[in-house]
Design a protein around this motif. Structure first.
Motif, PDB file in Angstrom:
ATOM      1  N   GLY A 224       0.822 -25.971  40.245  1.00 46.16           N
ATOM      2  CA  GLY A 224       1.492 -25.968  38.950  1.00 46.16           C
ATOM      3  C   GLY A 224       1.492 -27.296  38.232  1.00 46.16           C
ATOM      4  N   GLU A 225       0.784 -28.283  38.755  1.00 48.97           N
ATOM      5  CA  GLU A 225       0.749 -29.599  38.120  1.00 48.97           C
ATOM      6  C   GLU A 225      -0.139 -29.566  36.880  1.00 48.97           C
ATOM      7  N   ALA A 226       0.355 -30.132  35.788  1.00 54.16           N
ATOM      8  CA  ALA A 226      -0.401 -30.158  34.538  1.00 54.16           C
ATOM      9  C   ALA A 226      -1.596 -31.093  34.655  1.00 54.16           C
ATOM     10  N   PRO A 227      -2.652 -30.844  33.874  1.00 53.45           N
ATOM     11  CA  PRO A 227      -3.813 -31.739  33.909  1.00 53.45           C
ATOM     12  C   PRO A 227      -3.441 -33.121  33.377  1.00 53.45           C
ATOM     13  N   ASP A 228      -4.127 -34.135  33.858  1.00 52.57           N
ATOM     14  CA  ASP A 228      -3.894 -35.509  33.426  1.00 52.57           C
ATOM     15  C   ASP A 228      -4.709 -35.753  32.159  1.00 52.57           C
ATOM     16  N   LEU A 229      -4.054 -35.624  30.998  1.00 50.39           N
ATOM     17  CA  LEU A 229      -4.774 -35.793  29.745  1.00 50.39           C
ATOM     18  C   LEU A 229      -5.195 -37.237  29.539  1.00 50.39           C
ATOM     19  N   GLY A 230      -4.422 -38.163  30.059  1.00 50.62           N
ATOM     20  CA  GLY A 230      -4.807 -39.563  29.951  1.00 50.62           C
ATOM     21  C   GLY A 230      -6.108 -39.846  30.666  1.00 50.62           C
ATOM     22  N   ARG A 231      -6.319 -39.223  31.794  1.00 50.91           N
ATOM     23  CA  ARG A 231      -7.572 -39.401  32.534  1.00 50.91           C
ATOM     24  C   ARG A 231      -8.743 -38.837  31.726  1.00 50.91           C
ATOM     25  N   SER A 232      -8.505 -37.698  31.055  1.00 47.60           N
ATOM     26  CA  SER A 232      -9.554 -37.117  30.222  1.00 47.60           C
ATOM     27  C   SER A 232      -9.946 -38.062  29.089  1.00 47.60           C
ATOM     28  N   ILE A 233      -8.948 -38.713  28.485  1.00 46.77           N
ATOM     29  CA  ILE A 233      -9.241 -39.691  27.439  1.00 46.77           C
ATOM     30  C   ILE A 233     -10.054 -40.842  28.014  1.00 46.77           C
ATOM     31  N   GLU A 234      -9.588 -41.373  29.131  1.00 44.69           N
ATOM     32  CA  GLU A 234     -10.228 -42.554  29.720  1.00 44.69           C
ATOM     33  C   GLU A 234     -11.652 -42.264  30.181  1.00 44.69           C
ATOM     34  N   ASP A 235     -11.868 -41.070  30.748  1.00 46.89           N
ATOM     35  CA  ASP A 235     -13.174 -40.738  31.312  1.00 46.89           C
ATOM     36  C   ASP A 235     -14.156 -40.183  30.281  1.00 46.89           C
TER      37      ASP A 235
END
Length: 268
Positions: free
Chosen positions: A81-92
């Motif tokens: 149930g953990e939400a995706p890491d949107l910050g990681r998507s931005i960074e990557d």
């Protein structure tokens, strides 16, 4: 020259690299594979620039839309149930994408052929010249998801439009028609739908025949100007003029002017 990709199309003809986002069934929304393939295509653009075979990049979308932003179905909640890491998507993904477009030592044109929403809108606005079809629109759709404009939107919008219009677009998420975007100075040109690709191709051909190194330095000087004071910008202009004054393109430009003939620039 063409390459085989699944989510994009890429080919080079007469100095123009054409990169087409190619997920029309999803309005060309980004997924992980598309990001990877765009990175590969941009590396090919850089290599082609170094070899002299690529002098302009033209970015557009397949089908009825330019890009609808992130494909939300590609961001899955984990089993616990953990939400995706949107910050990681931005960074990557998104940060390196727009930085790569800015860093290309050649002009980048966006031909916006339909809706450009979220990251798709700001991808287009990160290009050097934006031409849009009259039916196209730009939507900062982040607020509808409780998010902040990304892909450079929070930097580009206030500088192009001022804080009042930037905040209105970002907070309300309203559709900005291409004609209004042109009237506000957010994009270069709005044209009739049937003229879009012919107009973009004409601009690309003109730029491909031009002094590529001079274009690259002009692009770098303008995009980076907000980080300098006036005196520092004058120093940068001096340094670039010193460099360009030694280029083959400058010598050819002067010779062509004196001889009253069209210049034959090599991009060096």
């Amino acid at each position: 020259m063409s390459h085989n990709f699944e989510t994009i199309q890429y080919r080079v003809e007469q100095g123009v690299a054409r990169l087409t986002l190619n997920r029309p069934e999803r309005l060309n929304a980004f997924n992980t594979r598309m990001h990877a393939e765009i990175r590969s295509a941009l590396q090919a653009v850089r290599s082609g620039r170094e070899e002299g075979s690529v002098r302009v990049l033209l970015l557009t979308g397949a089908g009825r839309g330019f890009c609808a932003g992130q494909d939300l179905s590609d961001r899955q909640v984990s089993a616990d149930g953990e939400a995706p890491d949107l910050g990681r998507s931005i960074e990557d993904n998104y940060k390196p994408l727009v930085l790569a477009l800015r860093d290309l030592a050649l002009p980048v044109i966006a031909a916006v052929n339909g809706v450009a929403a979220g990251a798709g809108a700001n991808l287009a606005l990160a290009c050097d010249i934006v031409v849009a079809a009259r039916s196209a629109s730009f939507i900062q759709s982040f607020a509808k998801l409780g998010l902040v404009p990304d892909t450079g939107g929070s930097w580009i919008l206030p500088r192009a439009l001022g804080p009042a219009r930037a905040l209105g677009l970002a907070l309300l998420g309203d559709k900005l028609p291409a004609e209004q975007a042109a009237a506000w100075g957010l994009i270069w040109q709005c044209v009739d739908d049937e003229s879009l690709m012919a107009t973009a191709d004409d601009i690309a051909a003109r730029l491909a025949a031009g002094p590529t190194l001079g274009f690259a330095r002009t692009k770098q000087a303008i995009w980076s100007s907000s980080t300098r004071d006036f005196e520092a910008q004058l120093d940068l202009e001096r340094d670039y003029m010193r460099e360009l004054g030694r280029s083959s393109d400058y010598r050819e430009g002067v010779a062509a002017f004196m001889q009253k003939r069209p210049p034959a620039f090599t991009g060096r």
